[in-house]
Scaffold this motif. Structure first.
Motif, short mmCIF file in Angstrom:
data_model
loop_
_atom_site.label_atom_id
_atom_site.label_comp_id
_atom_site.label_asym_id
_atom_site.label_seq_id
_atom_site.Cartn_x
_atom_site.Cartn_y
_atom_site.Cartn_z
N GLY A 320 43.22 32.21 33.90
CA GLY A 320 42.63 33.07 32.88
C GLY A 320 43.33 34.41 32.74
O GLY A 320 43.01 35.20 31.85
N TYR A 321 44.27 34.71 33.62
CA TYR A 321 45.03 35.96 33.56
C TYR A 321 46.31 35.77 34.36
O TYR A 321 46.48 34.76 35.04
CB TYR A 321 44.22 37.15 34.10
N VAL A 322 47.19 36.75 34.30
CA VAL A 322 48.46 36.68 35.02
C VAL A 322 48.23 37.17 36.44
O VAL A 322 48.04 38.37 36.68
CB VAL A 322 49.54 37.51 34.31
N THR A 323 48.25 36.26 37.39
CA THR A 323 47.91 36.63 38.78
C THR A 323 49.05 37.34 39.50
O THR A 323 48.81 38.10 40.44
CB THR A 323 47.53 35.37 39.57
N ASN A 324 50.29 37.09 39.08
CA ASN A 324 51.42 37.69 39.79
C ASN A 324 52.01 38.89 39.05
O ASN A 324 53.15 39.28 39.26
CB ASN A 324 52.51 36.66 40.04
N LYS A 325 51.21 39.44 38.15
CA LYS A 325 51.67 40.62 37.42
C LYS A 325 51.75 41.81 38.37
O LYS A 325 50.81 42.10 39.09
CB LYS A 325 50.70 40.91 36.27
N PRO A 326 52.89 42.53 38.39
CA PRO A 326 53.05 43.61 39.36
C PRO A 326 52.12 44.79 39.07
O PRO A 326 51.83 45.10 37.92
CB PRO A 326 54.52 44.02 39.19
N VAL A 415 58.55 50.37 47.93
CA VAL A 415 57.26 49.94 47.39
C VAL A 415 57.26 48.41 47.23
O VAL A 415 58.17 47.85 46.61
CB VAL A 415 56.96 50.59 46.03
N THR A 416 56.26 47.75 47.79
CA THR A 416 56.06 46.33 47.56
C THR A 416 54.94 46.18 46.54
O THR A 416 53.81 46.61 46.77
CB THR A 416 55.67 45.61 48.87
N TRP A 417 55.29 45.60 45.40
CA TRP A 417 54.35 45.53 44.29
C TRP A 417 53.13 44.68 44.65
O TRP A 417 53.26 43.60 45.21
CB TRP A 417 55.01 44.92 43.06
N ASP A 418 51.95 45.19 44.30
CA ASP A 418 50.72 44.41 44.38
C ASP A 418 50.58 43.57 43.12
O ASP A 418 51.34 43.72 42.16
CB ASP A 418 49.51 45.33 44.51
N SER A 419 49.59 42.68 43.10
CA SER A 419 49.22 41.96 41.88
C SER A 419 47.99 42.63 41.27
O SER A 419 47.17 43.19 41.99
CB SER A 419 48.93 40.50 42.18
N VAL A 420 47.90 42.57 39.98
CA VAL A 420 46.76 43.19 39.30
C VAL A 420 45.50 42.42 39.63
O VAL A 420 45.43 41.20 39.41
CB VAL A 420 46.98 43.21 37.78
N PRO A 421 44.47 43.06 40.17
CA PRO A 421 43.21 42.37 40.47
C PRO A 421 42.58 41.83 39.19
O PRO A 421 42.78 42.38 38.10
CB PRO A 421 42.34 43.45 41.10
#
Length: 469
Positions: A320-326, A415-421
């Motif tokens: 339902g959304y982009v889980t690996n979006k930085p 910086v290690t990118w998180d995924s957008v919650p």
């Protein structure tokens, strides 16, 4: 003058009507003239001029008769030429049978004509009609809106790809197929930063498109777009070439990497497929420039490369959304020269960090409130738009080197990118929309003052001019 004497007419040139005596051969003297008084009763005397024969009218009449006869002969000849078999005036009519366009299977190996590409894909293209609301009117009533766009079938069980801006804030979405079938569609998910969305209809055995490799597209390659320009000219196809395969443009404040094409793109084409000569989808039609800096332009259409978004589309279908979006987990804004001069910063461009989310990627890397991000890896960052654009080069879990300005010095952090919650997806889109409304600074509000009021004990107002990243 004519004199009537004994029912005989005699011609005289004398005005008094008298005649000269006949002359003899030896030119004898003329006889005494005959006076009218002694001639008895006479008819009325009328003065006449010599009569000449008028031949002009006769000539015109003869000429008219000749033309009539000639025209009749020519007309008869034309009729005979058309109806006859041996004349050079016959009209040639082709008896060629209509070309039958074979519907080929898109296999990535067979190059097709434009007509064959259309026949192979038109049943996979859809017309999208959307209704929604946009604010309220003077009386506080919601304003109803309607818009249209295009899309294409991705799976046989009803998943359809389109642009995010086509279905954004929609109350109802209706999809019409080429054969006229209409379905109510449900919004699955989308991403505003990439302008992609997935909708779903309750159908089976639909004809899906075949995705190609947009990285193999070359400048000058033939491309075609199928869609619904103006929302009325449904299932129209336009053709052109790829003018650029890696064009960076800005659409409403959001940077995009695009395929630039000469194919005619108009409102209503958004979300439709961009096809190569093998019938494969290599892009999603997304934008058109009709003017630039008060200048009218033509032949500038743009499409999102399919390779840039195919993984996100699959992610949206599943989650339902982009889980690996930085996700950096900060609130930032563009640094300006006015801000730098007022608060004595040595840098006048970059992204100013207003706040850092606890436990987020930026917090773990050591970024602090008041830092100015000026570079990510080898890419210079001069504005919030630059940071948004560079994020698209990474996925969640990737690591990047940030160069920042802090307390008069430059330093670097990893910086290690998180995924957008998941719960941040909607909030981030709303924050972006709010920041777009305040993107032009007019001097009446200085977001930098919020930071200093907070930093020196004045409190933070939480203005919408800040943007999450």
């Amino acid at each position: 003058m004519y004199n009537d004497e004994q029912n005989l007419y005699h011609y005289t040139y004398r005005k008094d009507g008298s005649e000269s005596a006949p002359r003899t051969e030896n030119h004898a003297a003329p006889q005494e003239p005959i006076h009218p008084q002694s001639a008895g009763p006479q008819g009325p005397v009328q003065e006449m001029k010599p009569v000449k024969k008028n031949r002009m009218g006769l000539k015109i009449t003869v000429l008219a008769l000749c033309c009539a006869l000639l025209g009749g002969g020519v007309g008869g000849g034309v009729v005979y030429g058309i109806s006859g078999s041996g004349s050079n005036s016959s009209i040639n009519v082709s008896n060629r049978a209509a070309t039958q366009v074979a519907i080929k299977t898109v296999d990535g190996k067979t190059e097709m004509t434009d007509a064959e590409v259309y026949a192979a894909n038109v049943n996979s293209v859809v017309s999208i009609n959307v209704t929604g609301t946009s604010g309220t009117n003077f009386f506080g009533q919601e304003v109803q809106t309607a818009s249209s766009g295009s899309g294409f079938v991705l799976t046989a069980d009803g998943y359809i790809v389109t642009n995010y801006h086509v279905v954004k804030d929609a109350n109802t979405v209706k999809v019409t197929m080429y054969n006229g079938d209409t379905y109510d569609a449900q919004y699955v998910g989308g991403d505003e930063d990439y302008d992609i969305a997935v909708i779903k209809v309750d159908a089976t055995d639909l004809q899906p498109v075949t995705l190609g490799d947009s990285d193999t597209l070359n400048v000058g390659d033939h491309v075609l777009a199928i869609g619904n320009p103006l929302g009325e000219l449904t299932f129209s196809m336009s053709e052109g070439i790829a003018s650029s395969v890696n064009r960076a443009i800005n659409v409403d404040g959001t940077p995009f990497n695009m395929i630039q094409v000469t194919a005619s793109i108009n409102p209503g084409n958004s979300g439709g497929p961009l096809l190569n000569s093998y019938g494969e989808v290599i892009g999603i039609v997304s934008a058109k420039y009709s003017s630039y800096a008060s200048e009218s332009v033509e032949g500038l259409g743009f499409a999102i490369p399919i390779n840039d978004v195919v993984a996100m589309i699959e992610d949206i279908m599943t989650n339902g959304y982009v889980t690996n979006k930085p996700y950096l987990a900060i609130t930032g804004g563009t640094m300006t020269s006015q801000m730098a001069a007022q608060y004595r910063y040595d840098v006048d461009s970059g992204v100013f960090v207003y706040s850092v989310e606890e436990g987020g990627a930026a917090d773990k890397a050591g970024l602090k409130m008041g830092d100015v991000i000026i570079k990510v890896d080898d890419t210079d960052i001069t504005s919030m738009e630059d940071l948004t654009a560079v994020k698209k080069q990474y996925s969640a879990g990737d690591t990047a080197t940030f160069t920042i300005y802090r307390e008069g010095q430059e330093t670097t952090v990893e910086v290690t990118w998180d995924s957008v919650p998941a719960d941040q997806q909607t909030n981030q889109q709303e924050a972006t929309s709010s920041s777009d409304q305040n993107s032009q600074y007019d001097g009446s509000y200085n977001p930098f003052e919020d930071f200093f009021r907070y930093f020196y004990g004045g409190g933070y107002s939480g203005s919408s001019a800040h943007e999450a990243a």
